[in-house]
Design a protein around this motif. Structure first.
Motif, PDB file in Angstrom:
ATOM      1  N   PRO A   1       0.808  -1.225   0.000  1.00  0.00           N
ATOM      2  CA  PRO A   1       0.000   0.000   0.000  1.00  0.00           C
ATOM      3  C   PRO A   1       0.841   1.274   0.000  1.00  0.00           C
ATOM      4  CG  PRO A   1      -0.872  -1.582   1.581  1.00  0.00           C
ATOM      5  CD  PRO A   1       0.457  -2.112   1.136  1.00  0.00           C
ATOM      6  N   ALA A   2       2.022   1.236   0.610  1.00  0.00           N
ATOM      7  CA  ALA A   2       2.889   2.419   0.591  1.00  0.00           C
ATOM      8  C   ALA A   2       3.386   2.686  -0.824  1.00  0.00           C
ATOM      9  CB  ALA A   2       4.065   2.218   1.542  1.00  0.00           C
ATOM     10  N   LEU A   3       3.772   1.638  -1.528  1.00  0.00           N
ATOM     11  CA  LEU A   3       4.195   1.788  -2.923  1.00  0.00           C
ATOM     12  C   LEU A   3       3.043   2.315  -3.771  1.00  0.00           C
ATOM     13  CD1 LEU A   3       6.045   1.375  -5.382  1.00  0.00           C
ATOM     14  CD2 LEU A   3       5.326  -1.035  -5.401  1.00  0.00           C
ATOM     15  N   GLU A   4       1.869   1.759  -3.592  1.00  0.00           N
ATOM     16  CA  GLU A   4       0.721   2.208  -4.379  1.00  0.00           C
ATOM     17  C   GLU A   4       0.438   3.682  -4.135  1.00  0.00           C
ATOM     18  OE1 GLU A   4      -3.818   0.756  -5.292  1.00  0.00           O
ATOM     19  OE2 GLU A   4      -3.195   0.879  -3.193  1.00  0.00           O
ATOM     20  N   ASN A   5       0.452   4.094  -2.868  1.00  0.00           N
ATOM     21  CA  ASN A   5       0.178   5.487  -2.529  1.00  0.00           C
ATOM     22  C   ASN A   5       1.197   6.419  -3.188  1.00  0.00           C
ATOM     23  OD1 ASN A   5       0.583   7.939  -0.527  1.00  0.00           O
ATOM     24  ND2 ASN A   5      -1.466   7.132  -0.111  1.00  0.00           N
ATOM     25  N   TRP A   6       2.456   6.030  -3.162  1.00  0.00           N
ATOM     26  CA  TRP A   6       3.549   6.803  -3.770  1.00  0.00           C
ATOM     27  C   TRP A   6       3.362   6.911  -5.280  1.00  0.00           C
ATOM     28  CZ3 TRP A   6       7.826   5.100  -6.859  1.00  0.00           C
ATOM     29  CH2 TRP A   6       8.940   5.954  -6.902  1.00  0.00           C
ATOM     30  N   LEU A   7       2.948   5.816  -5.914  1.00  0.00           N
ATOM     31  CA  LEU A   7       2.697   5.825  -7.352  1.00  0.00           C
ATOM     32  C   LEU A   7       1.502   6.709  -7.709  1.00  0.00           C
ATOM     33  CD1 LEU A   7       3.196   2.015  -8.102  1.00  0.00           C
ATOM     34  CD2 LEU A   7       4.635   3.871  -8.982  1.00  0.00           C
ATOM     35  N   ARG A   8       0.433   6.616  -6.918  1.00  0.00           N
ATOM     36  CA  ARG A   8      -0.770   7.397  -7.202  1.00  0.00           C
ATOM     37  C   ARG A   8      -0.495   8.898  -7.142  1.00  0.00           C
ATOM     38  NH1 ARG A   8      -6.046   5.314  -6.564  1.00  0.00           N
ATOM     39  NH2 ARG A   8      -6.659   7.075  -5.237  1.00  0.00           N
ATOM     40  N   GLN A   9       0.414   9.307  -6.281  1.00  0.00           N
ATOM     41  CA  GLN A   9       0.767  10.729  -6.201  1.00  0.00           C
ATOM     42  C   GLN A   9       1.432  11.218  -7.485  1.00  0.00           C
ATOM     43  OE1 GLN A   9       2.469  12.271  -2.494  1.00  0.00           O
ATOM     44  NE2 GLN A   9       2.167  10.251  -1.584  1.00  0.00           N
ATOM     45  N   GLN A  10       1.946  10.291  -8.273  1.00  0.00           N
ATOM     46  CA  GLN A  10       2.587  10.635  -9.531  1.00  0.00           C
ATOM     47  C   GLN A  10       1.674  10.402 -10.728  1.00  0.00           C
ATOM     48  OE1 GLN A  10       6.800   9.052  -9.567  1.00  0.00           O
ATOM     49  NE2 GLN A  10       6.104   8.103  -7.660  1.00  0.00           N
ATOM     50  N   GLY A  11       0.391  10.147 -10.445  1.00  0.00           N
ATOM     51  CA  GLY A  11      -0.555   9.904 -11.523  1.00  0.00           C
ATOM     52  C   GLY A  11      -0.463   8.509 -12.102  1.00  0.00           C
ATOM     53  N   LYS A  12       0.214   7.613 -11.387  1.00  0.00           N
ATOM     54  CA  LYS A  12       0.367   6.230 -11.850  1.00  0.00           C
ATOM     55  C   LYS A  12      -0.474   5.306 -10.969  1.00  0.00           C
ATOM     56  CE  LYS A  12       4.978   7.291 -13.582  1.00  0.00           C
ATOM     57  NZ  LYS A  12       6.424   6.932 -13.611  1.00  0.00           N
ATOM     58  N   ALA A  13      -0.274   4.021 -11.104  1.00  0.00           N
ATOM     59  CA  ALA A  13      -1.079   3.067 -10.351  1.00  0.00           C
ATOM     60  C   ALA A  13      -0.277   1.799 -10.113  1.00  0.00           C
ATOM     61  CB  ALA A  13      -2.365   2.736 -11.113  1.00  0.00           C
ATOM     62  N   LEU A  14      -0.738   1.024  -9.177  1.00  0.00           N
ATOM     63  CA  LEU A  14      -0.124  -0.276  -8.959  1.00  0.00           C
ATOM     64  C   LEU A  14      -0.521  -1.227 -10.087  1.00  0.00           C
ATOM     65  CD1 LEU A  14       1.719  -1.596  -6.860  1.00  0.00           C
ATOM     66  CD2 LEU A  14      -0.321  -2.352  -5.634  1.00  0.00           C
ATOM     67  N   TYR A  15      -1.815  -1.184 -10.457  1.00  0.00           N
ATOM     68  CA  TYR A  15      -2.324  -2.035 -11.533  1.00  0.00           C
ATOM     69  C   TYR A  15      -3.218  -1.210 -12.450  1.00  0.00           C
ATOM     70  CZ  TYR A  15      -1.034  -5.554  -8.085  1.00  0.00           C
ATOM     71  OH  TYR A  15      -0.348  -6.298  -7.148  1.00  0.00           O
ATOM     72  N   THR A  16      -3.185  -1.521 -13.730  1.00  0.00           N
ATOM     73  CA  THR A  16      -4.102  -0.902 -14.675  1.00  0.00           C
ATOM     74  C   THR A  16      -5.452  -1.617 -14.603  1.00  0.00           C
ATOM     75  OG1 THR A  16      -3.447  -2.390 -16.474  1.00  0.00           O
ATOM     76  CG2 THR A  16      -2.179  -0.359 -16.194  1.00  0.00           C
TER      77      THR A  16
ATOM     78  N   GLY B   1      -8.332  10.380  -3.318  1.00  0.00           N
ATOM     79  CA  GLY B   1      -8.554  10.201  -4.748  1.00  0.00           C
ATOM     80  C   GLY B   1      -9.561   9.088  -4.983  1.00  0.00           C
ATOM     81  N   PRO B   2      -9.829   8.753  -6.240  1.00  0.00           N
ATOM     82  CA  PRO B   2     -10.824   7.726  -6.561  1.00  0.00           C
ATOM     83  C   PRO B   2     -10.347   6.322  -6.200  1.00  0.00           C
ATOM     84  CG  PRO B   2      -9.713   8.451  -8.553  1.00  0.00           C
ATOM     85  CD  PRO B   2      -9.248   9.356  -7.457  1.00  0.00           C
ATOM     86  N   LEU B   3     -11.311   5.444  -5.934  1.00  0.00           N
ATOM     87  CA  LEU B   3     -11.011   4.044  -5.664  1.00  0.00           C
ATOM     88  C   LEU B   3     -10.469   3.392  -6.929  1.00  0.00           C
ATOM     89  CD1 LEU B   3     -11.421   1.707  -3.505  1.00  0.00           C
ATOM     90  CD2 LEU B   3     -13.548   1.209  -4.729  1.00  0.00           C
ATOM     91  N   PRO B   4      -9.323   2.725  -6.871  1.00  0.00           N
ATOM     92  CA  PRO B   4      -8.800   2.053  -8.062  1.00  0.00           C
ATOM     93  C   PRO B   4      -9.608   0.798  -8.381  1.00  0.00           C
ATOM     94  CG  PRO B   4      -7.445   1.516  -6.174  1.00  0.00           C
ATOM     95  CD  PRO B   4      -8.440   2.537  -5.696  1.00  0.00           C
ATOM     96  N   PRO B   5      -9.454   0.233  -9.572  1.00  0.00           N
ATOM     97  CA  PRO B   5     -10.132  -1.028  -9.883  1.00  0.00           C
ATOM     98  C   PRO B   5      -9.697  -2.127  -8.917  1.00  0.00           C
ATOM     99  CG  PRO B   5      -9.153  -0.050 -11.853  1.00  0.00           C
ATOM    100  CD  PRO B   5      -8.632   0.727 -10.691  1.00  0.00           C
TER     101      PRO B   5
END
Length: 429
Positions: A200-215, A379-383
């Motif tokens: 979850p820490a990695l995901e949060n860090w990615l989301r701040q950059q407009g990215k995601a853990l999974y598409t 932010g929005p809930l990811p898939p």
């Protein structure tokens, strides 16, 4: 009587589902009904859960509910074995990470035809949507929560440093950590755990950059370069001596008692907002919640309101109607809500929220206010994570340990993890 099997708590680190599809349900029993329920969690969660099963049994003569609970790391292998053997419990606690996999295998049942029993009329729509797979409802959210830092406020007072807040950045971690070092807090307590293996820490860090853990189509939402930067961030903090050592972090094997905060190794650990209640129950120092660090003080946050977990119903259950009645009672009954509090997250029923708010203790009030007050961090809930996402989380933890112990450099670990994650996810297709 309710069977209570005492196994202890959980956080990160997981194993993939082993299991197969399930057969359809037979007819429900007319009178005496025995229902089986399984969940992961602490003794405190078990006590609250069993309190609600007792209420349901009293209100439904002839129904007996047998409960079993395990630590997170033990839970998924046990559930996978039961499912593969056609012996899954009727009511299953399900995680957002695994719901797609279990649904696609038929191991849990679609719930759309059980709407009368579930009675979700005043449920938060985002929490209903979070339990859907391919448009069908497979899980009933047991509470809304968010990722959060568990913070030992007493340790921060001893260090003479303000606790992390909404504007705390990753760059601030070093400054805070150095303050702990200079004050030799509790003989060498670090400010932070090593978060490099925390999904979850990695995901949060990615989301701040407009990215995601999974598409949305189940592919990695990050690059090898992203993971190199992530591993390097934590390697720099480790080299500076402001996070726990590799040896210390390896002590965290899943139960909350083994986390760096509970062991007194660090003043901050990565967790979920609903876990504050359980953490406080096993820690003498006063704890509080804070958001995950930002990239910069004014950067967009990476949080979202996530179903903390679900109740799902086994695809092989012969008493789906009665199981759905229990689930509906669990999430909608105000007295059940008072027993449960916010240990599994903020109730999704507006009526239950209203009923329990005056009864909440200080820690529960902190959790409720935290989730309600995320502001621009939200932010929005990811898939829903793709099948095999749990295996990716385990691979991240393993790779982070290899870097921490000096077995691989961040430069090599980033591409290696990206390739491994890609291969894992391709098998899920």
């Amino acid at each position: 009587m309710t069977i209570r099997i005492d196994r202890r708590q959980f956080l990160m680190g997981s194993t993939a589902l082993l299991a197969t599809g399930a057969v359809g349900a037979g007819p429900a029993l007319a009178q005496d009904t025995r229902m089986r329920l399984i969940f992961w969690g602490s003794q405190a969660r078990a006590d609250r859960t069993n309190g609600v099963t007792d209420l349901f049994e009293k209100a439904n003569a002839g129904t007996t509910i047998d409960t079993e609970f395990l630590a997170w790391n033990d839970y998924w292998p046990k559930l996978a074995t039961q499912t593969a053997g056609g012996n899954a419990p009727d009511v299953i606690q399900m995680d957002y990470r695994y719901i797609v996999e279990y649904a696609k295998r038929g191991a849990i049942a679609p719930l759309d035809d059980l709407s009368t029993q579930l009675a979700l009329k005043d449920f938060d729509q985002d929490q209903i949507d979070g339990g859907k797979v391919d448009g069908k409802l497979y899980g009933i959210s047991l509470g809304a929560n968010s990722v959060a830092l568990i913070v030992n406020t007493a340790a921060f007072q001893e260090a003479g440093v303000d606790v992390p807040g909404p504007a705390t950045t990753y760059e601030d971690l070093k400054t805070i950590g150095e303050a702990f070092k200079s004050k030799n807090v509790r003989g060498g307590m670090k400010a932070f755990q090593d978060g490099s293996g925390v999904e979850p820490a990695l995901e949060n860090w990615l989301r701040q950059q407009g990215k995601a853990l999974y598409t949305a189509d189940g592919k990695p939402g990050f690059t090898a370069e992203d993971l190199t930067a992530w591993f390097q961030l934590w390697a720099d903090l480790r080299d500076a001596g402001v996070i726990v050592s590799a040896d210390e972090q390896a002590l965290d094997t899943g139960p909350l008692e083994q986390t760096m905060v509970s062991l007194g190794k660090a003043a901050v650990t990565f967790a979920n907002s609903n876990q504050l209640v359980a953490f406080q129950a096993i820690n003498k120092d006063k704890l509080t919640l804070a958001n995950f660090p930002r990239l910069t003080a004014d950067s967009k946050g990476g949080h979202y309101r996530k179903p903390s977990m679900f109740w799902s119903i086994s695809g092989s259950s012969a008493i789906k109607d009665r199981a759905a009645e229990f689930v509906g009672f669990f999430v909608n009954d105000p007295e059940a809500g008072k027993v449960l509090g916010v240990e599994r997250g903020i109730p999704c029923s507006a009526a239950v929220r209203e009923a329990i708010t005056p009864t909440l203790d200080e820690g529960s009030q902190i959790a409720l206010k935290f989730v309600s007050g995320l502001g621009d961090l939200l932010g929005p809930l990811p898939p829903s994570p793709p099948a095999n996402a749990g295996e990716v989380a385990t691979a991240l933890l393993t790779k982070s340990q290899e870097v921490a112990f000096g077995q691989q450099s961040p430069t090599d670990a980033g591409p290696a993890f990206f390739q491994e994650a890609s291969e894992i996810l391709s098998r899920a297709g």
